[in-house]
Design a protein around this motif. Structure first.
Motif, PDB file in Angstrom:
ATOM      1  N   MET A   1       0.844  -1.178   0.000  1.00 39.26           N
ATOM      2  CA  MET A   1       0.000   0.000   0.000  1.00 39.26           C
ATOM      3  C   MET A   1       0.885   1.235   0.000  1.00 39.26           C
ATOM      4  N   LYS A   2       0.499   2.229  -0.811  1.00 38.05           N
ATOM      5  CA  LYS A   2       1.237   3.479  -0.872  1.00 38.05           C
ATOM      6  C   LYS A   2       0.999   4.283   0.398  1.00 38.05           C
ATOM      7  N   SER A   3       2.023   4.979   0.820  1.00 34.10           N
ATOM      8  CA  SER A   3       1.833   5.833   1.988  1.00 34.10           C
ATOM      9  C   SER A   3       2.464   7.198   1.787  1.00 34.10           C
ATOM     10  N   GLU A   4       3.096   7.433   0.612  1.00 37.18           N
ATOM     11  CA  GLU A   4       3.737   8.713   0.421  1.00 37.18           C
ATOM     12  C   GLU A   4       2.716   9.847   0.355  1.00 37.18           C
ATOM     13  N   ALA A   5       3.163  11.005   0.796  1.00 39.89           N
ATOM     14  CA  ALA A   5       2.279  12.161   0.910  1.00 39.89           C
ATOM     15  C   ALA A   5       2.337  13.031  -0.343  1.00 39.89           C
ATOM     16  N   VAL A   6       2.572  12.400  -1.470  1.00 37.73           N
ATOM     17  CA  VAL A   6       2.601  13.097  -2.745  1.00 37.73           C
ATOM     18  C   VAL A   6       1.767  12.279  -3.720  1.00 37.73           C
ATOM     19  N   LEU A   7       0.941  12.940  -4.465  1.00 34.60           N
ATOM     20  CA  LEU A   7       0.132  12.232  -5.448  1.00 34.60           C
ATOM     21  C   LEU A   7       0.933  12.075  -6.739  1.00 34.60           C
ATOM     22  N   SER A   8       0.966  10.861  -7.246  1.00 32.57           N
ATOM     23  CA  SER A   8       1.690  10.559  -8.485  1.00 32.57           C
ATOM     24  C   SER A   8       0.848  10.972  -9.696  1.00 32.57           C
ATOM     25  N   ASP A   9       1.458  10.880 -10.871  1.00 32.67           N
ATOM     26  CA  ASP A   9       0.709  11.151 -12.095  1.00 32.67           C
ATOM     27  C   ASP A   9      -0.478  10.196 -12.218  1.00 32.67           C
ATOM     28  N   SER A  10      -0.260   8.952 -11.842  1.00 35.00           N
ATOM     29  CA  SER A  10      -1.339   7.964 -11.872  1.00 35.00           C
ATOM     30  C   SER A  10      -2.461   8.347 -10.894  1.00 35.00           C
ATOM     31  N   ASP A  11      -2.080   8.815  -9.716  1.00 38.73           N
ATOM     32  CA  ASP A  11      -3.079   9.266  -8.738  1.00 38.73           C
ATOM     33  C   ASP A  11      -3.901  10.416  -9.305  1.00 38.73           C
ATOM     34  N   HIS A  12      -3.243  11.351  -9.983  1.00 41.22           N
ATOM     35  CA  HIS A  12      -3.949  12.494 -10.574  1.00 41.22           C
ATOM     36  C   HIS A  12      -4.922  12.039 -11.668  1.00 41.22           C
ATOM     37  N   LYS A  13      -4.502  11.067 -12.464  1.00 39.95           N
ATOM     38  CA  LYS A  13      -5.407  10.540 -13.496  1.00 39.95           C
ATOM     39  C   LYS A  13      -6.612   9.866 -12.853  1.00 39.95           C
ATOM     40  N   ASN A  14      -6.361   9.086 -11.793  1.00 39.87           N
ATOM     41  CA  ASN A  14      -7.468   8.437 -11.089  1.00 39.87           C
ATOM     42  C   ASN A  14      -8.380   9.460 -10.425  1.00 39.87           C
ATOM     43  N   MET A  15      -7.797  10.528  -9.877  1.00 39.83           N
ATOM     44  CA  MET A  15      -8.592  11.582  -9.252  1.00 39.83           C
ATOM     45  C   MET A  15      -9.491  12.248 -10.299  1.00 39.83           C
ATOM     46  N   ASP A  16      -8.906  12.579 -11.447  1.00 42.24           N
ATOM     47  CA  ASP A  16      -9.697  13.200 -12.510  1.00 42.24           C
ATOM     48  C   ASP A  16     -10.840  12.293 -12.946  1.00 42.24           C
ATOM     49  N   ALA A  17     -10.553  11.002 -13.083  1.00 35.22           N
ATOM     50  CA  ALA A  17     -11.596  10.050 -13.482  1.00 35.22           C
ATOM     51  C   ALA A  17     -12.685   9.979 -12.420  1.00 35.22           C
ATOM     52  N   PHE A  18     -12.297   9.930 -11.145  1.00 36.91           N
ATOM     53  CA  PHE A  18     -13.272   9.885 -10.052  1.00 36.91           C
ATOM     54  C   PHE A  18     -14.166  11.117 -10.075  1.00 36.91           C
ATOM     55  N   LEU A  19     -13.563  12.290 -10.201  1.00 35.00           N
ATOM     56  CA  LEU A  19     -14.359  13.519 -10.232  1.00 35.00           C
ATOM     57  C   LEU A  19     -15.324  13.507 -11.414  1.00 35.00           C
ATOM     58  N   GLY A  20     -14.857  13.057 -12.567  1.00 34.35           N
ATOM     59  CA  GLY A  20     -15.728  12.953 -13.734  1.00 34.35           C
ATOM     60  C   GLY A  20     -16.878  11.988 -13.510  1.00 34.35           C
ATOM     61  N   HIS A  21     -16.590  10.854 -12.877  1.00 40.22           N
ATOM     62  CA  HIS A  21     -17.652   9.874 -12.591  1.00 40.22           C
ATOM     63  C   HIS A  21     -18.695  10.449 -11.640  1.00 40.22           C
ATOM     64  N   LEU A  23     -19.520  13.613 -11.208  1.00 38.59           N
ATOM     65  CA  LEU A  23     -20.334  14.594 -11.943  1.00 38.59           C
ATOM     66  C   LEU A  23     -21.287  13.910 -12.919  1.00 38.59           C
ATOM     67  N   ASP A  24     -20.780  12.940 -13.664  1.00 41.91           N
ATOM     68  CA  ASP A  24     -21.626  12.232 -14.630  1.00 41.91           C
ATOM     69  C   ASP A  24     -22.738  11.450 -13.938  1.00 41.91           C
ATOM     70  N   ASP A  25     -22.392  10.753 -12.853  1.00 41.89           N
ATOM     71  CA  ASP A  25     -23.401   9.951 -12.152  1.00 41.89           C
ATOM     72  C   ASP A  25     -24.481  10.838 -11.535  1.00 41.89           C
ATOM     73  N   TYR A  26     -24.107  11.995 -11.021  1.00 42.87           N
ATOM     74  CA  TYR A  26     -25.110  12.931 -10.501  1.00 42.87           C
ATOM     75  C   TYR A  26     -25.979  13.464 -11.649  1.00 42.87           C
ATOM     76  N   LYS A  27     -25.340  13.890 -12.709  1.00 45.32           N
ATOM     77  CA  LYS A  27     -26.074  14.444 -13.851  1.00 45.32           C
ATOM     78  C   LYS A  27     -27.083  13.443 -14.415  1.00 45.32           C
ATOM     79  N   GLU A  28     -26.692  12.174 -14.463  1.00 49.64           N
ATOM     80  CA  GLU A  28     -27.555  11.129 -15.018  1.00 49.64           C
ATOM     81  C   GLU A  28     -28.546  10.570 -14.002  1.00 49.64           C
ATOM     82  N   GLY A  29     -28.504  11.078 -12.759  1.00 51.89           N
ATOM     83  CA  GLY A  29     -29.456  10.650 -11.745  1.00 51.89           C
ATOM     84  C   GLY A  29     -29.117   9.325 -11.079  1.00 51.89           C
TER      85      GLY A  29
END
Length: 70
Positions: A1-21, A23-29
């Motif tokens: 398990m990761k424990s570093e206090a810095v978000l990697s490029d992969s973490d940022h991509k996953n964060m962006d995907a999560f935020l998009g999901h 918003l999309d899931d709310y918009k679609e009800g």
């Protein structure tokens, strides 16, 4: 398990995907406004507390967490 206090490029991509999901899931009800806010607030609080492993888990599985009854 990761424990570093810095978000990697992969973490940022996953964060962006999560935020998009969220918003999309709310918009679609698929989730309520309150559920969307709760999920986003949960991730923000985890980051604020330095709980990066929790935030990463939400970036990767948050859509599943928000779609569960509870």
């Amino acid at each position: 398990m990761k424990s570093e206090a810095v978000l990697s490029d992969s973490d940022h991509k996953n964060m962006d995907a999560f935020l998009g999901h969220v918003l999309d899931d709310y918009k679609e009800g698929r989730i309520s406004k309150q559920r969307a806010i709760g999920g986003l607030a949960h991730v923000m609080a985890a980051l604020d507390l330095g709980n990066y492993s929790e935030a990463r888990e939400w970036f990767e599985q948050g859509r599943k967490f928000l779609s569960q009854d509870g």
